[in-house]
Motif scaffolding. Structure first.
Motif, PDB file in Angstrom:
ATOM      1  N   ALA A 187      11.743   5.377   6.579  1.00 35.29           N
ATOM      2  CA  ALA A 187      11.275   4.214   7.335  1.00 35.29           C
ATOM      3  C   ALA A 187      10.588   3.174   6.456  1.00 35.29           C
ATOM      4  O   ALA A 187      10.363   2.048   6.902  1.00 35.29           O
ATOM      5  N   VAL A 188      10.235   3.536   5.207  1.00 44.56           N
ATOM      6  CA  VAL A 188       9.570   2.579   4.318  1.00 44.56           C
ATOM      7  C   VAL A 188      10.479   2.280   3.124  1.00 44.56           C
ATOM      8  O   VAL A 188      11.302   3.116   2.745  1.00 44.56           O
ATOM      9  N   PRO A 189      10.343   1.093   2.532  1.00 46.26           N
ATOM     10  CA  PRO A 189      11.256   0.719   1.441  1.00 46.26           C
ATOM     11  C   PRO A 189      11.091   1.599   0.205  1.00 46.26           C
ATOM     12  O   PRO A 189      10.022   2.168  -0.036  1.00 46.26           O
ATOM     13  N   ALA A 190      12.152   1.695  -0.582  1.00 43.16           N
ATOM     14  CA  ALA A 190      12.070   2.361  -1.884  1.00 43.16           C
ATOM     15  C   ALA A 190      11.029   1.648  -2.734  1.00 43.16           C
ATOM     16  O   ALA A 190      10.888   0.430  -2.681  1.00 43.16           O
ATOM     17  N   GLY A 191      10.287   2.416  -3.519  1.00 45.63           N
ATOM     18  CA  GLY A 191       9.236   1.839  -4.347  1.00 45.63           C
ATOM     19  C   GLY A 191       7.905   1.722  -3.650  1.00 45.63           C
ATOM     20  O   GLY A 191       6.928   1.232  -4.237  1.00 45.63           O
ATOM     21  N   ALA A 192       7.825   2.168  -2.384  1.00 48.36           N
ATOM     22  CA  ALA A 192       6.555   2.127  -1.654  1.00 48.36           C
ATOM     23  C   ALA A 192       5.494   2.943  -2.397  1.00 48.36           C
ATOM     24  O   ALA A 192       5.803   3.906  -3.103  1.00 48.36           O
ATOM     25  N   VAL A 193       4.262   2.569  -2.224  1.00 50.65           N
ATOM     26  CA  VAL A 193       3.150   3.321  -2.804  1.00 50.65           C
ATOM     27  C   VAL A 193       2.993   4.624  -2.017  1.00 50.65           C
ATOM     28  O   VAL A 193       3.061   4.629  -0.783  1.00 50.65           O
ATOM     29  N   LEU A 194       2.801   5.724  -2.718  1.00 43.06           N
ATOM     30  CA  LEU A 194       2.626   7.020  -2.077  1.00 43.06           C
ATOM     31  C   LEU A 194       1.145   7.389  -2.061  1.00 43.06           C
ATOM     32  O   LEU A 194       0.512   7.486  -3.108  1.00 43.06           O
ATOM     33  N   HIS A 195       0.617   7.588  -0.860  1.00 45.43           N
ATOM     34  CA  HIS A 195      -0.765   8.037  -0.685  1.00 45.43           C
ATOM     35  C   HIS A 195      -0.750   9.408  -0.010  1.00 45.43           C
ATOM     36  O   HIS A 195      -0.444   9.523   1.185  1.00 45.43           O
ATOM     37  N   VAL A 196      -1.032  10.434  -0.762  1.00 46.87           N
ATOM     38  CA  VAL A 196      -1.169  11.777  -0.212  1.00 46.87           C
ATOM     39  C   VAL A 196      -2.656  12.123  -0.260  1.00 46.87           C
ATOM     40  O   VAL A 196      -3.276  12.050  -1.327  1.00 46.87           O
ATOM     41  N   PHE A 197      -3.216  12.490   0.874  1.00 51.15           N
ATOM     42  CA  PHE A 197      -4.650  12.766   0.885  1.00 51.15           C
ATOM     43  C   PHE A 197      -5.008  13.770   1.965  1.00 51.15           C
ATOM     44  O   PHE A 197      -4.250  14.011   2.902  1.00 51.15           O
ATOM     45  N   GLU A 198      -6.187  14.352   1.775  1.00 53.43           N
ATOM     46  CA  GLU A 198      -6.690  15.346   2.720  1.00 53.43           C
ATOM     47  C   GLU A 198      -7.622  14.694   3.732  1.00 53.43           C
ATOM     48  O   GLU A 198      -8.358  13.753   3.403  1.00 53.43           O
ATOM     49  N   ARG A 199      -7.570  15.192   4.955  1.00 54.30           N
ATOM     50  CA  ARG A 199      -8.509  14.745   5.966  1.00 54.30           C
ATOM     51  C   ARG A 199      -9.933  15.126   5.543  1.00 54.30           C
ATOM     52  O   ARG A 199     -10.135  16.072   4.770  1.00 54.30           O
ATOM     53  N   ASP A 200     -10.908  14.397   6.071  1.00 48.76           N
ATOM     54  CA  ASP A 200     -12.297  14.745   5.788  1.00 48.76           C
ATOM     55  C   ASP A 200     -12.625  16.113   6.391  1.00 48.76           C
ATOM     56  O   ASP A 200     -12.263  16.393   7.537  1.00 48.76           O
ATOM     57  N   PRO A 201     -13.318  16.977   5.663  1.00 50.01           N
ATOM     58  CA  PRO A 201     -13.766  18.249   6.231  1.00 50.01           C
ATOM     59  C   PRO A 201     -15.009  18.033   7.096  1.00 50.01           C
ATOM     60  O   PRO A 201     -15.509  16.906   7.209  1.00 50.01           O
TER      61      PRO A 201
ATOM     62  N   ARG B 243      11.577   7.350  -6.179  1.00 46.82           N
ATOM     63  CA  ARG B 243      11.516   6.905  -4.776  1.00 46.82           C
ATOM     64  C   ARG B 243      10.238   6.134  -4.478  1.00 46.82           C
ATOM     65  O   ARG B 243      10.210   5.232  -3.649  1.00 46.82           O
ATOM     66  N   PHE B 244       9.144   6.496  -5.164  1.00 49.36           N
ATOM     67  CA  PHE B 244       7.845   5.889  -4.909  1.00 49.36           C
ATOM     68  C   PHE B 244       7.325   5.168  -6.156  1.00 49.36           C
ATOM     69  O   PHE B 244       7.737   5.470  -7.277  1.00 49.36           O
ATOM     70  N   GLY B 245       6.439   4.230  -5.961  1.00 53.24           N
ATOM     71  CA  GLY B 245       5.812   3.556  -7.086  1.00 53.24           C
ATOM     72  C   GLY B 245       5.018   4.536  -7.929  1.00 53.24           C
ATOM     73  O   GLY B 245       4.584   5.593  -7.450  1.00 53.24           O
ATOM     74  N   GLU B 246       4.793   4.178  -9.178  1.00 48.90           N
ATOM     75  CA  GLU B 246       4.135   5.105 -10.097  1.00 48.90           C
ATOM     76  C   GLU B 246       2.649   5.256  -9.824  1.00 48.90           C
ATOM     77  O   GLU B 246       2.091   6.340  -9.942  1.00 48.90           O
ATOM     78  N   GLY B 247       1.972   4.187  -9.495  1.00 48.62           N
ATOM     79  CA  GLY B 247       0.524   4.253  -9.290  1.00 48.62           C
ATOM     80  C   GLY B 247       0.168   4.544  -7.850  1.00 48.62           C
ATOM     81  O   GLY B 247       1.027   4.658  -6.970  1.00 48.62           O
ATOM     82  N   VAL B 248      -1.137   4.675  -7.593  1.00 44.66           N
ATOM     83  CA  VAL B 248      -1.601   4.926  -6.225  1.00 44.66           C
ATOM     84  C   VAL B 248      -2.450   3.784  -5.683  1.00 44.66           C
ATOM     85  O   VAL B 248      -2.759   3.773  -4.494  1.00 44.66           O
ATOM     86  N   GLU B 249      -2.823   2.826  -6.515  1.00 42.77           N
ATOM     87  CA  GLU B 249      -3.647   1.715  -6.032  1.00 42.77           C
ATOM     88  C   GLU B 249      -2.735   0.654  -5.423  1.00 42.77           C
ATOM     89  O   GLU B 249      -1.928   0.031  -6.110  1.00 42.77           O
ATOM     90  N   ALA B 250      -2.838   0.471  -4.114  1.00 40.94           N
ATOM     91  CA  ALA B 250      -1.969  -0.464  -3.400  1.00 40.94           C
ATOM     92  C   ALA B 250      -2.449  -1.898  -3.586  1.00 40.94           C
ATOM     93  O   ALA B 250      -3.649  -2.165  -3.678  1.00 40.94           O
ATOM     94  N   ARG B 251      -1.484  -2.817  -3.607  1.00 38.43           N
ATOM     95  CA  ARG B 251      -1.781  -4.248  -3.698  1.00 38.43           C
ATOM     96  C   ARG B 251      -1.356  -4.941  -2.418  1.00 38.43           C
ATOM     97  O   ARG B 251      -0.549  -4.423  -1.648  1.00 38.43           O
TER      98      ARG B 251
END
Length: 343
Positions: A76-90, A120-128
């Motif tokens: 559903a998102v374009p190729a090269g999208a920023v990938l954010h994988v994160f954990e919910r707050d405990p 498939r995803f951008g290299e960095g994690v800081e979104a612009r």
């Protein structure tokens, strides 16, 4: 066509988030939740700035059980999208988590996704600004695995640029208090970065965690607090000669002549009811003579009465002359949120 939206938040703030959204977005209907994650059916799209308690937010894509499931939803998102994988707050403050474990579940899934779909995803994690972000959300590493939730957002100023908005910033051994992490997280979430050589005033500075962080960034800092400051703050001399000046009196009693004629930053983290704290913030905004670049104002939410007062507080904050005001709850926060003002 109905859409679904999601919000991550501190588990303890779930009821306040729902109540705030019921007022600001009455079209939202509760859909699904896990501790630290709440989703809604939305009659209209867009939830930017809808809740002061959101750590991150976006559009829902669905739940997944495997890497392949996540990649199927990622279509559903374009190729090269920023990938954010994160954990919910405990269910505990970020600085009380076992740092050897925290984040390991998310890190392993991030590695697996990138390995399964090279390029498939951008290299960095800081979104612009304007970039599409795929949000992949899992349970805290110290909790039992309860599946994967997938969503997306398009980055703008209502989002922090990092996975989950902004990660917890570990407090270094030399910092006098956890206020160091609070100001660092606020700066990183907002992208509003003080520059070396600028001047800041902090209300409620003792013992000096936030002041120390600003000193390390090269600012001259004036701290206003009758409480004792840490000796490391009082004796700090930066590479550029920046120093700390202590005004050991209540904020109402600081003489104008003792302050710099102009200053660029105001930080407030006082142990007072927000309605009272804002009186002093208003005074010091006026004392800046229009020179402020920004302000970080912590609002203590000790009970439901303060929560009910948030709309009135927002009206007062909105009259401080900022071009933009954003609210969020940071990883290092407990019963508090931050208002970030940009001028």
């Amino acid at each position: 066509m109905d859409a679904f939206v999601w919000f991550t938040h501190q588990p303890a703030s779930a009821s306040w988030l729902k109540r705030e959204l019921a007022d600001k977005r009455p079209d939202l209907r509760f859909a699904f939740s896990r501790p630290g994650l709440t989703t809604f059916k939305a009659a209209r799209t867009g939830v930017d700035g809808a809740s002061s308690f959101a750590r991150a937010h976006g559009h829902s894509l669905g739940r997944a059980a495997s890497v392949d499931d996540v990649l199927a939803l990622a279509a559903a998102v374009p190729a090269g999208a920023v990938l954010h994988v994160f954990e919910r707050d405990p269910d505990r403050p970020a600085d009380e988590r076992d740092q050897a474990i925290a984040g390991t579940r998310a890190a392993a899934l991030d590695t697996a996704l990138r390995a399964a779909a090279p390029g498939r995803f951008g290299e960095g994690v800081e979104a612009r600004a304007g970039e599409h972000v795929l949000d992949v959300i899992v349970a805290p590493a110290e909790h039992e695995d309860d599946g994967i939730f997938v969503g997306w957002h398009r980055h703008d100023a209502s989002h922090g640029p990092f996975p989950g908005g902004v990660p917890h910033v570990a407090i270094p051994p030399g910092a006098p208090s956890r206020a160091w992490a609070k100001i660092e997280e606020a700066i990183r979430w907002s992208g509003l970065v003080p520059r070396a050589g600028e001047r800041a005033i902090e209300l409620g500075s003792a013992p000096g965690g936030a002041s120390f962080a600003l000193l390390e960034r090269g600012l001259d800092v004036h701290g206003v607090d009758p409480g004792a400051m840490d000796p490391r703050v009082l004796g700090y001399v930066g590479a550029g000669g920046n120093r700390f000046t202590h005004h050991a009196v209540p904020a109402a009693k600081v003489a104008r002549k003792d302050l710099p004629r102009t200053f660029e930053w105001l930080v407030s983290d006082v142990n007072l009811a927000p309605m009272v704290a804002l009186k002093y913030v208003e005074r010091f905004v006026a004392l800046a003579h229009g020179g402020l670049r920004g302000a970080f104002i912590t609002l203590k939410l000790n009970d439901d009465g303060v929560f009910e007062a948030l709309p009135r507080l927002a009206l007062r904050i909105g009259k401080l002359g900022a071009t933009r005001v954003r609210y969020t709850q940071l990883p290092s926060h407990r019963s508090e949120i931050v208002a970030i003002l940009e001028r």
